[in-house]
Design a protein around this motif. Structure first.
Motif, PDB file in Angstrom:
ATOM      1  N   GLU A  40       0.833  -1.205   0.000  1.00  0.00           N
ATOM      2  CA  GLU A  40       0.000   0.000   0.000  1.00  0.00           C
ATOM      3  C   GLU A  40       0.868   1.256   0.000  1.00  0.00           C
ATOM      4  N   LYS A  41       1.929   1.272   0.779  1.00  0.00           N
ATOM      5  CA  LYS A  41       2.840   2.426   0.792  1.00  0.00           C
ATOM      6  C   LYS A  41       3.494   2.618  -0.571  1.00  0.00           C
ATOM      7  N   SER A  42       3.859   1.519  -1.228  1.00  0.00           N
ATOM      8  CA  SER A  42       4.441   1.617  -2.569  1.00  0.00           C
ATOM      9  C   SER A  42       3.435   2.196  -3.551  1.00  0.00           C
ATOM     10  N   ILE A  43       2.191   1.757  -3.448  1.00  0.00           N
ATOM     11  CA  ILE A  43       1.148   2.258  -4.347  1.00  0.00           C
ATOM     12  C   ILE A  43       0.932   3.757  -4.129  1.00  0.00           C
ATOM     13  N   SER A  47       1.584   6.992  -6.784  1.00  0.00           N
ATOM     14  CA  SER A  47       0.550   7.948  -7.179  1.00  0.00           C
ATOM     15  C   SER A  47       1.090   9.378  -7.225  1.00  0.00           C
ATOM     16  N   THR A  48       2.215   9.619  -6.578  1.00  0.00           N
ATOM     17  CA  THR A  48       2.794  10.962  -6.598  1.00  0.00           C
ATOM     18  C   THR A  48       4.119  11.045  -7.366  1.00  0.00           C
ATOM     19  N   PHE A  49       4.841   9.923  -7.452  1.00  0.00           N
ATOM     20  CA  PHE A  49       6.153   9.982  -8.096  1.00  0.00           C
ATOM     21  C   PHE A  49       6.514   8.647  -8.752  1.00  0.00           C
ATOM     22  N   PRO A  50       5.828   8.279  -9.839  1.00  0.00           N
ATOM     23  CA  PRO A  50       6.096   6.981 -10.459  1.00  0.00           C
ATOM     24  C   PRO A  50       7.469   6.872 -11.116  1.00  0.00           C
ATOM     25  N   GLU A  51       8.092   7.994 -11.455  1.00  0.00           N
ATOM     26  CA  GLU A  51       9.396   7.945 -12.113  1.00  0.00           C
ATOM     27  C   GLU A  51      10.510   7.517 -11.177  1.00  0.00           C
ATOM     28  N   LEU A  60      15.802  -4.062 -19.448  1.00  0.00           N
ATOM     29  CA  LEU A  60      16.776  -3.099 -19.943  1.00  0.00           C
ATOM     30  C   LEU A  60      17.770  -3.776 -20.878  1.00  0.00           C
ATOM     31  N   ALA A  61      18.135  -5.018 -20.561  1.00  0.00           N
ATOM     32  CA  ALA A  61      19.059  -5.778 -21.414  1.00  0.00           C
ATOM     33  C   ALA A  61      18.476  -6.011 -22.813  1.00  0.00           C
ATOM     34  N   LEU A  62      17.145  -5.956 -22.914  1.00  0.00           N
ATOM     35  CA  LEU A  62      16.466  -6.129 -24.213  1.00  0.00           C
ATOM     36  C   LEU A  62      16.134  -4.782 -24.854  1.00  0.00           C
ATOM     37  N   GLY A  63      16.571  -3.705 -24.205  1.00  0.00           N
ATOM     38  CA  GLY A  63      16.305  -2.369 -24.727  1.00  0.00           C
ATOM     39  C   GLY A  63      14.909  -1.864 -24.406  1.00  0.00           C
ATOM     40  N   ILE A  64      14.214  -2.488 -23.472  1.00  0.00           N
ATOM     41  CA  ILE A  64      12.847  -2.111 -23.113  1.00  0.00           C
ATOM     42  C   ILE A  64      12.887  -1.201 -21.892  1.00  0.00           C
ATOM     43  N   ARG A  65      12.375   0.023 -22.092  1.00  0.00           N
ATOM     44  CA  ARG A  65      12.373   1.005 -21.015  1.00  0.00           C
ATOM     45  C   ARG A  65      10.947   1.479 -20.697  1.00  0.00           C
ATOM     46  N   ASP A  66       9.966   0.637 -20.975  1.00  0.00           N
ATOM     47  CA  ASP A  66       8.562   0.997 -20.730  1.00  0.00           C
ATOM     48  C   ASP A  66       8.120   0.702 -19.302  1.00  0.00           C
ATOM     49  N   TYR A  67       8.850  -0.156 -18.616  1.00  0.00           N
ATOM     50  CA  TYR A  67       8.447  -0.614 -17.288  1.00  0.00           C
ATOM     51  C   TYR A  67       9.469  -0.179 -16.249  1.00  0.00           C
ATOM     52  N   ARG A  68       8.976   0.009 -15.042  1.00  0.00           N
ATOM     53  CA  ARG A  68       9.831   0.340 -13.908  1.00  0.00           C
ATOM     54  C   ARG A  68       9.509  -0.604 -12.761  1.00  0.00           C
ATOM     55  N   GLN A  69      10.316  -0.529 -11.717  1.00  0.00           N
ATOM     56  CA  GLN A  69      10.111  -1.397 -10.564  1.00  0.00           C
ATOM     57  C   GLN A  69      10.460  -0.673  -9.283  1.00  0.00           C
ATOM     58  N   VAL A  70       9.794  -1.090  -8.220  1.00  0.00           N
ATOM     59  CA  VAL A  70      10.179  -0.692  -6.873  1.00  0.00           C
ATOM     60  C   VAL A  70      10.358  -1.984  -6.097  1.00  0.00           C
ATOM     61  N   ARG A  76       9.409  -7.570  -5.734  1.00  0.00           N
ATOM     62  CA  ARG A  76       9.517  -6.530  -6.745  1.00  0.00           C
ATOM     63  C   ARG A  76       8.114  -6.226  -7.252  1.00  0.00           C
ATOM     64  N   LEU A  77       7.820  -4.961  -7.400  1.00  0.00           N
ATOM     65  CA  LEU A  77       6.556  -4.502  -7.939  1.00  0.00           C
ATOM     66  C   LEU A  77       6.896  -3.865  -9.288  1.00  0.00           C
ATOM     67  N   ILE A  78       6.385  -4.423 -10.368  1.00  0.00           N
ATOM     68  CA  ILE A  78       6.749  -3.958 -11.709  1.00  0.00           C
ATOM     69  C   ILE A  78       5.535  -3.292 -12.345  1.00  0.00           C
ATOM     70  N   TYR A  79       5.753  -2.089 -12.878  1.00  0.00           N
ATOM     71  CA  TYR A  79       4.649  -1.257 -13.348  1.00  0.00           C
ATOM     72  C   TYR A  79       5.040  -0.452 -14.578  1.00  0.00           C
ATOM     73  N   ARG A  80       4.025   0.157 -15.173  1.00  0.00           N
ATOM     74  CA  ARG A  80       4.229   1.027 -16.330  1.00  0.00           C
ATOM     75  C   ARG A  80       3.337   2.254 -16.157  1.00  0.00           C
ATOM     76  N   THR A  81       3.857   3.404 -16.518  1.00  0.00           N
ATOM     77  CA  THR A  81       3.095   4.642 -16.465  1.00  0.00           C
ATOM     78  C   THR A  81       2.614   4.968 -17.872  1.00  0.00           C
ATOM     79  N   VAL A  82       1.294   5.214 -17.983  1.00  0.00           N
ATOM     80  CA  VAL A  82       0.683   5.600 -19.255  1.00  0.00           C
ATOM     81  C   VAL A  82      -0.144   6.853 -18.981  1.00  0.00           C
ATOM     82  N   GLY A  83       0.339   7.977 -19.460  1.00  0.00           N
ATOM     83  CA  GLY A  83      -0.342   9.234 -19.166  1.00  0.00           C
ATOM     84  C   GLY A  83      -0.336   9.484 -17.668  1.00  0.00           C
ATOM     85  N   ALA A  84      -1.535   9.689 -17.102  1.00  0.00           N
ATOM     86  CA  ALA A  84      -1.660   9.956 -15.671  1.00  0.00           C
ATOM     87  C   ALA A  84      -2.073   8.697 -14.906  1.00  0.00           C
TER      88      ALA A  84
END
Length: 109
Positions: A40-43, A47-51, A60-70, A76-84
């Protein structure tokens, strides 16, 4: 400051339920509830700073930079930001075979 809406995908919800059930059964309900608090704290933080999350090295080794993790060890929580919006795709134990799991969940779907 921009606020983001955070959504759990069905897969991420299932991940969380499985992890919670496992911890509650093999450790304690208190430990399982502690994990939920950390998620819940990660979520809330997403909501305020996904970057703030890093790029998963397996993608990243495959050149994919669409997803991030915390991280909240060992998970590991893996996510993607799309717009807002922030979409959480996986909540997994980082000791698993992440290459296969990420390929199956993110690249094939």
């Amino acid at each position: 400051m921009q606020r983001y809406e955070v959504f759990l995908t069905r897969d991420a919800e299932s991940d969380l339920e499985e992890i919670f059930d496992y911890i509650a059964e093999h450790h304690s309900p208190g430990a399982a509830n502690h994990l939920l608090d950390r998620v819940e704290k990660s979520i809330v933080s997403l909501s305020t700073f996904p970057e703030r999350g890093s790029f998963p090295k397996e993608l990243l080794a495959l050149g994919i930079r669409d997803y991030r993790q915390v991280f909240f060890k060992p998970y590991r929580l893996i996510y993607r930001t799309v717009g807002a919006r922030v979409y959480i795709y996986l909540i997994v134990d980082g000791r698993r075979d992440m290459q296969t799991l990420l390929a199956r969940r993110l690249l094939e779907g």
